[in-house]
Scaffold this motif. Structure first.
Motif, short mmCIF file in Angstrom:
data_model
loop_
_atom_site.label_atom_id
_atom_site.label_comp_id
_atom_site.label_asym_id
_atom_site.label_seq_id
_atom_site.Cartn_x
_atom_site.Cartn_y
_atom_site.Cartn_z
N PRO A 175 -36.29 -30.20 45.79
CA PRO A 175 -35.61 -29.00 44.99
C PRO A 175 -35.06 -27.78 45.58
CG PRO A 175 -38.11 -28.63 45.03
CD PRO A 175 -37.80 -29.73 45.72
N GLY A 176 -33.90 -27.37 44.93
CA GLY A 176 -33.32 -25.86 45.44
C GLY A 176 -32.23 -26.12 46.41
N LEU A 177 -31.32 -27.02 46.06
CA LEU A 177 -30.18 -27.14 46.83
C LEU A 177 -29.38 -25.56 47.25
CD1 LEU A 177 -28.20 -28.96 48.23
CD2 LEU A 177 -26.95 -28.99 46.05
N PHE A 178 -29.35 -24.56 46.10
CA PHE A 178 -29.03 -23.39 46.19
C PHE A 178 -29.88 -22.38 46.50
CE2 PHE A 178 -25.51 -26.20 44.19
CZ PHE A 178 -24.34 -25.56 44.78
N GLU A 179 -30.99 -22.77 45.38
CA GLU A 179 -31.99 -21.63 45.30
C GLU A 179 -32.87 -21.61 46.52
OE1 GLU A 179 -31.67 -24.09 41.46
OE2 GLU A 179 -31.70 -24.58 43.58
N PHE A 180 -33.01 -22.48 47.34
CA PHE A 180 -33.93 -22.52 48.61
C PHE A 180 -33.28 -22.76 49.85
CE2 PHE A 180 -37.03 -23.49 45.17
CZ PHE A 180 -37.35 -22.23 45.03
N TYR A 240 -31.56 -31.20 45.77
CA TYR A 240 -30.95 -31.02 44.41
C TYR A 240 -30.98 -29.64 43.86
CZ TYR A 240 -35.45 -31.10 41.82
OH TYR A 240 -36.78 -30.88 41.56
N GLY A 241 -30.22 -29.32 43.07
CA GLY A 241 -30.10 -27.91 42.46
C GLY A 241 -28.71 -27.52 42.03
N ALA A 242 -28.65 -26.16 41.38
CA ALA A 242 -27.62 -25.65 40.65
C ALA A 242 -27.51 -24.08 41.18
CB ALA A 242 -27.52 -26.03 39.37
N PRO A 243 -26.45 -23.51 41.23
CA PRO A 243 -26.36 -22.09 41.61
C PRO A 243 -26.60 -21.28 40.04
CG PRO A 243 -24.25 -22.85 41.22
CD PRO A 243 -25.09 -24.14 41.15
N ALA A 244 -26.93 -20.13 40.29
CA ALA A 244 -26.91 -19.17 39.17
C ALA A 244 -26.13 -19.07 38.10
CB ALA A 244 -27.32 -17.74 39.40
N ASP A 245 -26.10 -18.98 36.70
CA ASP A 245 -25.18 -18.88 35.71
C ASP A 245 -24.43 -20.19 35.73
OD1 ASP A 245 -25.89 -16.43 34.97
OD2 ASP A 245 -24.84 -15.31 36.98
N CYS A 246 -24.80 -21.45 35.71
CA CYS A 246 -23.93 -22.61 35.57
C CYS A 246 -24.01 -23.32 34.48
CB CYS A 246 -24.76 -23.48 36.81
SG CYS A 246 -23.66 -24.93 37.31
N ARG A 247 -22.66 -23.22 33.75
CA ARG A 247 -22.55 -23.70 32.59
C ARG A 247 -23.19 -25.05 32.64
NH1 ARG A 247 -20.59 -21.00 28.68
NH2 ARG A 247 -19.61 -21.86 26.88
N TRP A 248 -22.93 -25.82 33.43
CA TRP A 248 -23.38 -27.40 33.21
C TRP A 248 -24.94 -27.53 33.58
CZ3 TRP A 248 -18.76 -30.38 35.99
CH2 TRP A 248 -17.57 -29.98 34.86
N GLY A 279 -30.82 -22.12 36.96
CA GLY A 279 -30.78 -21.86 38.41
C GLY A 279 -30.59 -20.27 38.93
N PHE A 280 -30.95 -20.08 40.05
CA PHE A 280 -31.02 -18.78 40.52
C PHE A 280 -30.62 -18.35 41.83
CE2 PHE A 280 -35.10 -20.11 41.61
CZ PHE A 280 -35.32 -19.54 42.89
N GLY A 281 -29.89 -19.63 42.33
CA GLY A 281 -29.16 -19.63 43.54
C GLY A 281 -27.98 -18.94 44.05
N GLY A 306 -39.40 -28.06 41.33
CA GLY A 306 -39.96 -26.66 41.87
C GLY A 306 -38.98 -25.62 42.06
N ARG A 307 -37.72 -25.77 41.40
CA ARG A 307 -36.51 -25.15 41.45
C ARG A 307 -36.72 -23.60 40.95
NH1 ARG A 307 -32.28 -27.26 37.83
NH2 ARG A 307 -30.99 -25.65 38.52
N SER A 308 -37.83 -23.44 39.86
CA SER A 308 -37.93 -22.22 39.35
C SER A 308 -39.07 -21.35 40.16
CB SER A 308 -38.06 -22.28 37.92
OG SER A 308 -39.45 -23.00 37.71
#
Length: 311
Positions: free
Chosen positions: A22-27, A55-63, A69-71, A273-275
């Motif tokens: 987890p955490g492509l952008f977040e970590f 895997y992951g997604a950046p913050a404020d990602c509509r999809w 996400g918070f990255g 664990g993304r959060s």
């Protein structure tokens, strides 16, 4: 150049576990320090496992879906890190409530354009919406696709039907099917290779509201003003604890991976664990990938990096 080295031996029974982290952008900061260790000190880590993707997604990602996400890391830097270490990047676009008008979101389309053909390992998209699946297949055919656990497929018949869909390379079952051995053993080899188990879920095993919880996250990512989902778990106030997750009936530990799942032909394992914070993700990396006698060494290498915020 890939993470796999000449020091890596064949896994037990000739199979290797592939972890999806987890955490492509977040970590990003954590992985920028961990991945060099995994490459340069490969003897510190189990030789029966590899990193399949992050895997992951950046913050404020509509999809986005699953978790908010918070990255904040620059996507180009994220893509470059995965490319350098030969790891597949997966965009977590598992929002189940997307509408036609959401497909034109500029930010998400830019992410697709950047990651579509980024590196030899290929990039994937984890999704829940068939609307989004059709759109991405049409506009960005370079991706492979993963059916998200946010579909909450709790019946084995549903899982098998999903595994038989040719558009998905992998399917992540609901964690409550992790030990359904009578049915899992019946899968042919090609469907076992598509099954990706969620190992360390701490959600209440009897939770009746898992889908509603995910949909609440989807609404937030779409910018809707909505109340938080109220978890009814008896342990809701405690938050995530790895020690509690280990006692979850659906938990999959390293011994089970070696002795049960790999010999039966299951090789893909997702770590959630993304959060959570970087310190907790490090604990997952130590438990699932690191030999016990080297866990302190890995901790020291990570902790001594003063620029990394672990909490």
């Amino acid at each position: 150049m890939t993470i796999r080295t000449e020091q890596s031996a064949k896994a037990k029974n000739g199979k290797q576990a592939l972890y999806h982290l987890p955490g492509l952008f977040e970590f990003y900061e954590l992985y920028s320090r961990f991945l060099p260790l995994f490459r340069e000190r490969r003897e510190w880590f189990y030789d029966w496992c590899e990193i399949g993707s992050v895997y992951g997604a950046p913050a404020d990602c509509r999809w986005g879906g699953g978790r908010v996400g918070f990255g904040e890391e620059a996507p180009a830097d994220v893509a470059a890190l995965m490319r350098e270490y030969g790891i597949s990047a997966r965009l977590t676009f598992s929002n189940s409530l997307l509408r036609e008008e959401d497909l034109s979101d500029r930010r998400c389309n830019r992410l697709c354009a950047l990651f579509e053909n980024s590196g030899p390992a290929g990039s994937g998209i984890i999704l829940c919406s068939d609307l989004l699946l059709d759109y991405v297949r049409s506009h960005y055919p370079g991706f492979y696709f993963v059916s998200s656990t946010t579909k909450v497929l709790t019946q084995f018949r549903q899982l098998r039907e999903e595994l038989e869909r040719p558009e998905f390379r992998f399917v992540v079952p609901d964690f409550r099917l992790n030990k359904a051995w009578d049915q899992l053993d019946s899968l042919p080899a090609e469907l076992k290779e598509k099954t990706e188990f969620l190992c360390n879920e701490d959600c209440w095993f009897d939770c009746p509201d898992r889908k509603a919880c995910y949909e609440n996250v989807c609404r937030k990512n779409l910018g809707e003003d909505c109340e938080d989902h109220i978890c009814t778990s008896p342990r809701a106030a405690e938050g995530y604890r790895f020690s509690d997750a280990m006692n979850n009936p659906g938990f999959i530990g390293i011994r089970e991976i070696q002795d049960l799942y790999l010999p039966k032909g299951f090789t893909h394992f997702k770590i959630e664990g993304r959060s959570l914070g970087s310190a907790m993700i490090l604990e997952f990396l130590l438990y699932y990938l690191t030999r016990p006698e080297y866990q302190l060494r890995v901790r020291e290498e990570i902790y001594l990096s003063s620029s990394l915020d672990l909490f």
